[in-house]
Design an enzyme around this catalytic site. Structure first.
Site, PDB file in Angstrom:
ATOM      1  N   ASP A  75       0.805  -1.217   0.000  1.00 26.51           N
ATOM      2  CA  ASP A  75       0.000   0.000   0.000  1.00 26.51           C
ATOM      3  C   ASP A  75       0.841   1.271   0.000  1.00 26.51           C
ATOM      4  O   ASP A  75       1.847   1.361   0.711  1.00 26.51           O
ATOM      5  CB  ASP A  75      -0.853  -0.038   1.283  1.00 26.51           C
ATOM      6  CG  ASP A  75      -1.707   1.187   1.478  1.00 26.51           C
ATOM      7  OD1 ASP A  75      -2.692   1.321   0.751  1.00 26.51           O
ATOM      8  OD2 ASP A  75      -1.382   2.013   2.356  1.00 26.51           O
ATOM      9  N   GLU A  92       1.514  -0.592  -5.007  1.00 27.07           N
ATOM     10  CA  GLU A  92       0.598   0.505  -5.342  1.00 27.07           C
ATOM     11  C   GLU A  92       1.410   1.775  -5.560  1.00 27.07           C
ATOM     12  O   GLU A  92       2.069   2.253  -4.643  1.00 27.07           O
ATOM     13  CB  GLU A  92      -0.415   0.754  -4.216  1.00 27.07           C
ATOM     14  CG  GLU A  92      -1.446   1.803  -4.647  1.00 27.07           C
ATOM     15  CD  GLU A  92      -2.165   2.515  -3.503  1.00 27.07           C
ATOM     16  OE1 GLU A  92      -3.298   2.951  -3.733  1.00 27.07           O
ATOM     17  OE2 GLU A  92      -1.597   2.668  -2.413  1.00 27.07           O
TER      18      GLU A  92
HETATM   19  C1  GLC Z   1      -3.742   3.513  -0.224  1.00 27.67           C
HETATM   20  C2  GLC Z   1      -5.051   2.768  -0.090  1.00 27.67           C
HETATM   21  C3  GLC Z   1      -6.087   3.725   0.436  1.00 27.67           C
HETATM   22  C4  GLC Z   1      -5.649   4.211   1.781  1.00 27.67           C
HETATM   23  C5  GLC Z   1      -4.256   4.826   1.718  1.00 27.67           C
HETATM   24  C6  GLC Z   1      -3.680   4.994   3.079  1.00 27.67           C
HETATM   25  O1  GLC Z   1      -3.778   4.485  -1.192  1.00 27.67           O
HETATM   26  O2  GLC Z   1      -5.403   2.192  -1.308  1.00 27.67           O
HETATM   27  O3  GLC Z   1      -7.342   3.123   0.517  1.00 27.67           O
HETATM   28  O4  GLC Z   1      -6.546   5.183   2.246  1.00 27.67           O
HETATM   29  O5  GLC Z   1      -3.353   4.022   1.013  1.00 27.67           O
HETATM   30  O6  GLC Z   1      -3.333   3.755   3.639  1.00 27.67           O
END
Ligand code: GLC
Ligand code: MG
Length: 587
Positions: free
Chosen positions: A231, A304
């Site tokens: 993440d 991500e």
């Molecule tokens: C990422 C997740 C999102 C979350 C953020 C903080 O972007 O996909 O849902 O709010 O990280 O952890």
């Protein structure tokens, strides 16, 4: 021709005309993840087993047969760990335990067992950048307990020369509106949080933190997971303080639409740093070490990253070091799309990945997730099949967000029902610009009560209004449906060597039409064509490739097509209705 000559030729083709091309893959046997269909489950909204209106692990376990039937390779679960749920699990108070609302560690073990029996892989969400402020590590850090004092990013702040008042260390902003710094009375310091106040950023310049987070990875690998979706990786490291111990301010971006929002600043100091890339390489080593010691299939790292290509591509690793298996490709998500999308922006998105990706790596395609409006709502309901067909016709892996296979659309959530912190931190007048709740409404299983998601009187988010027609039960019973098309696509990609290893050529024909040709020696050629526009159009597929046969066999068509699968269709005068998408084969 030598590979070098081939790539020079491919480059010239790209430079000279609208058509883009890459070469067929040199390795014909692919590892499982290279052609995988990943499926993202948002556990809170997938299936509720105990009637509290909140999805849970036993719910997921009871639906694994559905995933098996869909044909997906691996399911990625958004966070299931202990959490006060400020950011719905992305604020973790215990990285080694399960959120009680979702079940227990035994429930998780049961889920893995059942998945193994069905031959499905389970991938967990790894949230490395921050914890919850209710995590013991943070509580100890506040108290400066031995070993934990520097677990987070603490700073005294600055004293304003004019007012004499204490102010945050820098102008940095959090993603959910407001300052990225929060004062803690007890410790008499500010801590950094790139997301909500309750999500303090871990300090990756502290080797104890790095080691602890690798422990987290190993812990869940030992429980039998097939890898991780990592993440918010680009924000892992921030710039170091200057020689006076101060953090520099971010420059102003020039976007003044909303001064409270993060876009107001350039965010060059708090994200996309070189140290972060190296950390991903270190996690890759953890994955590979685990496989070397315990055997079994490759454990994967999916990253991500919403970052410029030059940064994102580094996650793949380089000649001397292995990186993530797949840094997520969000190019199709970030194209301008709102109830429609243009063929040229699809082409740009595809170009931006394929032309920037280092040689020998695996591409991947994502059209939705829990942070975005649903694909059918963004690209237009009429383009539902066209988009699902697109991601499965392009080379590499693809990721489905739950409900994309059904054509689920955004739910409408009132301000009173709003849950997402990104929206709650704004106000009643503007929250719809920020809210991520519409794509998080419960999964639609049936046309019955709560769409078969839960027996509760009230579900944690209300249902989307289209559940009576858009749901698993109805779509399985129908003679044709988005779901049936999706299943056929997965099946096709599993069995087609051309889709797995073939070269890729693509172009925009006649403004609204996007076309892809996949070819491989000694295998049938596959053609994808979609009219993403709002009126019908006639095209000549030979504009993409003069060598195409004069007619092609229709393998698969979108729900809105009037053509018959199995029919032989003329390449030259191909009439396409608005939203019509077709997949052909030719020998
Ligand atoms: C990422 C997740 C999102 C979350 C953020 C903080 O972007 O996909 O849902 O709010 O990280 O952890
Ligand atoms: Mg429940």
């Amino acid at each position: 021709m030598q590979p070098l000559q081939l790539s020079i030729l491919a480059f010239c083709l790209v430079a000279l005309c609208q058509t883009c091309q890459d070469t067929e893959s040199s390795t014909t046997t692919k590892d499982w993840w290279e052609t995988a269909q990943f499926y993202q489950i948002y556990p809170r909204s997938f299936k509720d087993s105990d009637g509290d209106g909140i999805g849970d692990l036993n719910g997921i376990t009871s639906t694994l047969e559905y995933l098996k039937d869909l044909g997906v390779t691996a399911a990625w679960l958004s966070p299931i760990f202990k959490s006060p749920m400020v950011d719905f699990g992305y604020d973790i108070s215990d990285f080694f335990d399960i959120q009680p609302e979702y079940g227990t560690l035994d429930d998780f073990r049961n889920l893995i067992k059942k998945a193994n029996e069905l031959g499905l892989k389970i991938i967990l969400d790894f949230v490395p950048n921050h914890s919850s402020d209710e995590n013991d590590w943070f509580k100890k850090s506040v108290k400066r307990e031995k070993g934990y004092a520097d677990y987070y990013i603490w700073h005294d702040g600055k004293v304003n020369a004019t007012t004499g008042k204490r102010e945050p260390p820098s102008n940095w902003l959090q993603a959910f509106r407001g300052s990225a710094w929060e004062w803690v009375e007890e410790r008499q310091q500010y801590y950094l949080h790139q997301f909500a106040v309750q999500q303090p950023d871990l300090n990756y310049r502290n080797p104890d933190v790095v080691a602890q987070m690798k422990r987290v990875l190993r812990y869940w690998l030992n429980e039998g997971v097939a890898g991780f979706r990592c993440d918010a990786v680009p924000v892992l490291f921030e710039v170091e303080p200057d020689e006076n111990g101060q953090y520099p301010d971010e420059a102003v971006s020039g976007l003044t639409d909303d001064v409270d929002n993060r876009n107001y600043l350039k965010n060059e100091l708090i994200e996309n740093r070189a140290e972060t890339i190296d950390m991903a390489y270190q996690w890759r080593t953890v994955m590979d070490d685990h496989q070397r010691i315990y055997g079994g299939d490759t454990r994967v790292l999916l990253i991500e990253t919403y970052a410029p290509p030059a940064y994102t591509m580094q996650f793949y690793g380089n000649r001397s070091v292995k990186g993530a298996h797949l840094p997520f490709n969000f190019n199709l998500i970030t194209v301008p799309a709102s109830n429609g999308v243009s063929a040229s922006s699809i082409k740009t998105a595809v170009d931006n990945w394929l032309l920037n990706m280092p040689a020998g790596r695996t591409a991947n395609w994502v059209i939705g997730n829990h942070d975005q409006r649903r694909a059918a709502s963004r690209y237009g309901v009429a383009n539902t099949d066209a988009m699902n067909m697109l991601v499965m016709s392009l080379p590499g892996a693809s990721v489905t967000y739950q409900g994309e296979e059904l054509g689920m659309t955004d739910g409408w959530i009132s301000w009173a029902d709003t849950q997402d912190p990104a929206a709650c931190n704004s106000n009643q007048n503007v929250y719809e610009q920020f809210t991520r709740d519409p794509s998080r409404t419960p999964f639609q299983w049936t046309s019955g009560n709560n769409a078969g998601f839960s027996t509760a009187a009230k579900t944690w988010l209300p249902l989307a209004s289209d559940y009576k027609t858009i749901n698993v039960e109805t779509e399985l019973a129908a003679s044709s449906s988005h779901l049936k098309i999706y299943k056929a696509l997965v099946e096709m990609r599993k069995s087609s060597k051309t889709l797995q290893n073939g070269s890729t050529k693509y172009a925009v024909l006649s403004e609204d039409v996007f076309v892809i040709k996949r070819s491989l020696s000694n295998s049938p050629t596959i053609i994808y064509v979609a009219n993403l526009g709002s009126s019908s159009v006639t095209v000549d597929l030979r504009e993409l490739d003069k060598t195409l046969t004069s007619s092609l066999i229709l393998e698969l068509c979108s729900l809105n097509s009037m053509k018959a699968v199995g029919a032989s269709i003329e390449t030259k005068n191909l009439e396409l209705l608005a939203g019509e998408a077709l997949i052909f084969t030719s020998n």
